[in-house]
Enzyme design. Structure first.
Site, PDB file in Angstrom:
ATOM      1  N   GLY A  18      30.057  56.333  56.114  1.00  0.00           N
ATOM      2  CA  GLY A  18      31.137  56.410  57.082  1.00  0.00           C
ATOM      3  C   GLY A  18      32.379  55.635  56.705  1.00  0.00           C
ATOM      4  O   GLY A  18      32.768  55.561  55.531  1.00  0.00           O
ATOM      5  N   ASP A  65      21.756  42.079  56.865  1.00  0.00           N
ATOM      6  CA  ASP A  65      21.489  42.433  58.250  1.00  0.00           C
ATOM      7  C   ASP A  65      22.248  41.423  59.095  1.00  0.00           C
ATOM      8  O   ASP A  65      21.870  40.248  59.162  1.00  0.00           O
ATOM      9  CB  ASP A  65      19.982  42.357  58.527  1.00  0.00           C
ATOM     10  CG  ASP A  65      19.631  42.719  59.966  1.00  0.00           C
ATOM     11  OD1 ASP A  65      20.555  42.874  60.789  1.00  0.00           O
ATOM     12  OD2 ASP A  65      18.429  42.833  60.266  1.00  0.00           O
ATOM     13  N   VAL A  66      23.327  41.854  59.726  1.00  0.00           N
ATOM     14  CA  VAL A  66      24.188  40.917  60.448  1.00  0.00           C
ATOM     15  C   VAL A  66      23.476  40.281  61.640  1.00  0.00           C
ATOM     16  O   VAL A  66      23.941  39.266  62.183  1.00  0.00           O
ATOM     17  CB  VAL A  66      25.499  41.597  60.926  1.00  0.00           C
ATOM     18  CG1 VAL A  66      26.279  42.141  59.744  1.00  0.00           C
ATOM     19  CG2 VAL A  66      25.225  42.686  61.961  1.00  0.00           C
ATOM     20  N   ASN A  92      32.845  45.473  59.633  1.00  0.00           N
ATOM     21  CA  ASN A  92      32.783  46.876  60.033  1.00  0.00           C
ATOM     22  C   ASN A  92      31.451  47.243  60.688  1.00  0.00           C
ATOM     23  O   ASN A  92      31.393  48.222  61.437  1.00  0.00           O
ATOM     24  CB  ASN A  92      33.017  47.770  58.806  1.00  0.00           C
ATOM     25  CG  ASN A  92      32.756  49.229  59.095  1.00  0.00           C
ATOM     26  OD1 ASN A  92      33.531  49.889  59.783  1.00  0.00           O
ATOM     27  ND2 ASN A  92      31.628  49.749  58.589  1.00  0.00           N
ATOM     28  N   TYR A 253      29.092  48.739  74.636  1.00  0.00           N
ATOM     29  CA  TYR A 253      30.010  48.938  73.514  1.00  0.00           C
ATOM     30  C   TYR A 253      31.388  48.390  73.859  1.00  0.00           C
ATOM     31  O   TYR A 253      32.006  47.665  73.065  1.00  0.00           O
ATOM     32  CB  TYR A 253      30.091  50.424  73.174  1.00  0.00           C
ATOM     33  CG  TYR A 253      30.931  50.719  71.947  1.00  0.00           C
ATOM     34  CD1 TYR A 253      30.419  50.498  70.678  1.00  0.00           C
ATOM     35  CD2 TYR A 253      32.228  51.196  72.068  1.00  0.00           C
ATOM     36  CE1 TYR A 253      31.181  50.755  69.545  1.00  0.00           C
ATOM     37  CE2 TYR A 253      32.996  51.455  70.940  1.00  0.00           C
ATOM     38  CZ  TYR A 253      32.469  51.233  69.684  1.00  0.00           C
ATOM     39  OH  TYR A 253      33.239  51.485  68.562  1.00  0.00           O
ATOM     40  N   VAL A 284      37.322  58.840  64.779  1.00  0.00           N
ATOM     41  CA  VAL A 284      36.921  59.307  63.457  1.00  0.00           C
ATOM     42  C   VAL A 284      35.595  60.057  63.536  1.00  0.00           C
ATOM     43  O   VAL A 284      34.696  59.711  64.303  1.00  0.00           O
ATOM     44  CB  VAL A 284      36.801  58.117  62.482  1.00  0.00           C
ATOM     45  CG1 VAL A 284      36.447  58.608  61.081  1.00  0.00           C
ATOM     46  CG2 VAL A 284      38.103  57.314  62.455  1.00  0.00           C
ATOM     47  N   ILE A 288      28.797  57.266  64.455  1.00  0.00           N
ATOM     48  CA  ILE A 288      28.935  56.495  65.694  1.00  0.00           C
ATOM     49  C   ILE A 288      29.628  57.303  66.792  1.00  0.00           C
ATOM     50  O   ILE A 288      29.504  56.997  67.976  1.00  0.00           O
ATOM     51  CB  ILE A 288      29.670  55.157  65.437  1.00  0.00           C
ATOM     52  CG1 ILE A 288      29.280  54.128  66.517  1.00  0.00           C
ATOM     53  CG2 ILE A 288      31.178  55.347  65.374  1.00  0.00           C
ATOM     54  CD1 ILE A 288      29.690  52.701  66.195  1.00  0.00           C
TER      55      ILE A 288
END
Length: 328
Positions: A18, A65-66, A92, A253, A284, A288
């Site tokens: 993406g 892995d954030v 991102n 979100y 975009v 997602i």
């Protein structure tokens, strides 16, 4: 000094596909050495291999892995050992807060019935109006119809909301705090937080909550952010979102991106020598948005890349809709 460290060094999170992958590609074409990170090691390595085969050089992969502090620490140590500093951080990595029933969506996609704008606007109006605003007149029917079908197939659960906050906001915070010492070694430190127009405070009905997010002059604002997010989760668990003035659709979100935007402003005030901004890349066509967007990933990625490469003396602490400065 290693020849690679003579180049600007960038880290892009959530970059195996993406917008993230395209940000990596565009930064590399601009002479930047890019560390592509992704949670899934196999997919991340394949993404780098694909870029290299397409002619992109100076891209390496490191698993990230954030949501995992140990993974974040591992990335930081890798960069410190290999490159000594970071010049650009593009946060991102992100997830949506909806769980989509794929079978329902597939069945809706098979239905060619047109959806008119009156019907579209009537369902979750405060959420959808943002999308309609982004769709041009020629795209409202196709884009709106597709997105309406996504909404019909989606639901938001407490568990999904927790994950959304943990990745979109706390993940950004974990990575940023781990890499700040390395960014401070750069002559041109840049942080770009990929946000969403849905994170604008105007989409939170409760004005008191808006003000709490907006009070970045309060030295305890970061602590307050944690309290706000915990209150949101508590209200969601108790089915009190509407009662207490939270968004009622795509709620986690929106709240996660509002928190990210507030954090962007806090960082910009704390580190005035850095250029730190948030950006909405547009509507975009990616996973997602369940491929309901109208912009290509090339178009969407171009805006974070422009901000990542801003010259010295550029504004900091702003929120961009593509390249237009907008209100938080």
């Amino acid at each position: 000094m290693d020849i690679l460290t003579a180049k600007r060094i960038a880290v892009v999170t959530g970059a195996n596909k993406g917008i993230g992958l395209e940000i990596v590609r565009q930064l590399a074409f601009n002479g930047v050495m890019v560390i592509l990170t992704a949670r899934n090691e196999k997919r991340g390595a394949e993404a780098v291999e694909k870029l290299i085969k397409s002619g992109v050089s100076d891209v390496v992969f490191h698993q990230l892995d954030v949501a995992d502090p140990a993974s974040v620490a591992s990335l930081s140590e890798f960069i410190k050992t290999k490159f000594e500093r970071v010049d650009i951080l593009v946060n991102n990595a992100g997830v949506a807060s909806l769980e989509i029933d794929s079978e329902v969506l597939d069945s809706l996609d098979g239905d060619d019935t047109e959806v008119n704008n009156d019907d579209y606007s009537a369902i979750h109006q405060e959420f959808d109006s943002v999308v309609l605003k982004e769709l041009g007149s020629n795209d409202q029917q196709s884009g709106g119809s597709r997105f309406l079908k996504v909404l019909a197939a989606g639901k938001e659960t407490y568990e999904k909301a927790k994950e959304c906050l943990d990745i979109n906001f706390y993940g950004t915070k974990r990575v940023t705090e781990a890499l700040i010492p390395l960014l401070q070694l750069s002559n041109q430190p840049r942080i770009v937080n990929v946000s969403s127009i849905h994170g604008q405070l105007q989409y939170i009905p409760n004005e008191s909550i808006q003000k709490q997010f907006d009070d970045v002059n309060d030295p305890k604002e970061e602590i307050k952010l944690d309290e706000i997010l915990q209150k949101f989760l508590n209200d969601m668990q108790e089915n009190k979102l509407e009662e207490n003035g939270w968004p009622t659709f795509g709620s986690a979100y929106k709240v996660s991106k509002a928190a990210m935007n507030t954090y962007t402003r806090i960082l910009a005030k704390r580190y005035p020598s850095m250029c730190i901004n948030s950006v909405h890349p547009g509507y975009v066509k990616t996973d997602i948005t369940w491929n309901s967007g109208i912009l290509t990933v090339e178009e969407g990625a171009s805006y974070p890349v422009i901000l990542a490469l801003l010259p010295d003396g550029s504004p900091s602490g702003l929120f961009y809709d593509k390249m237009e400065v907008i209100s938080f």
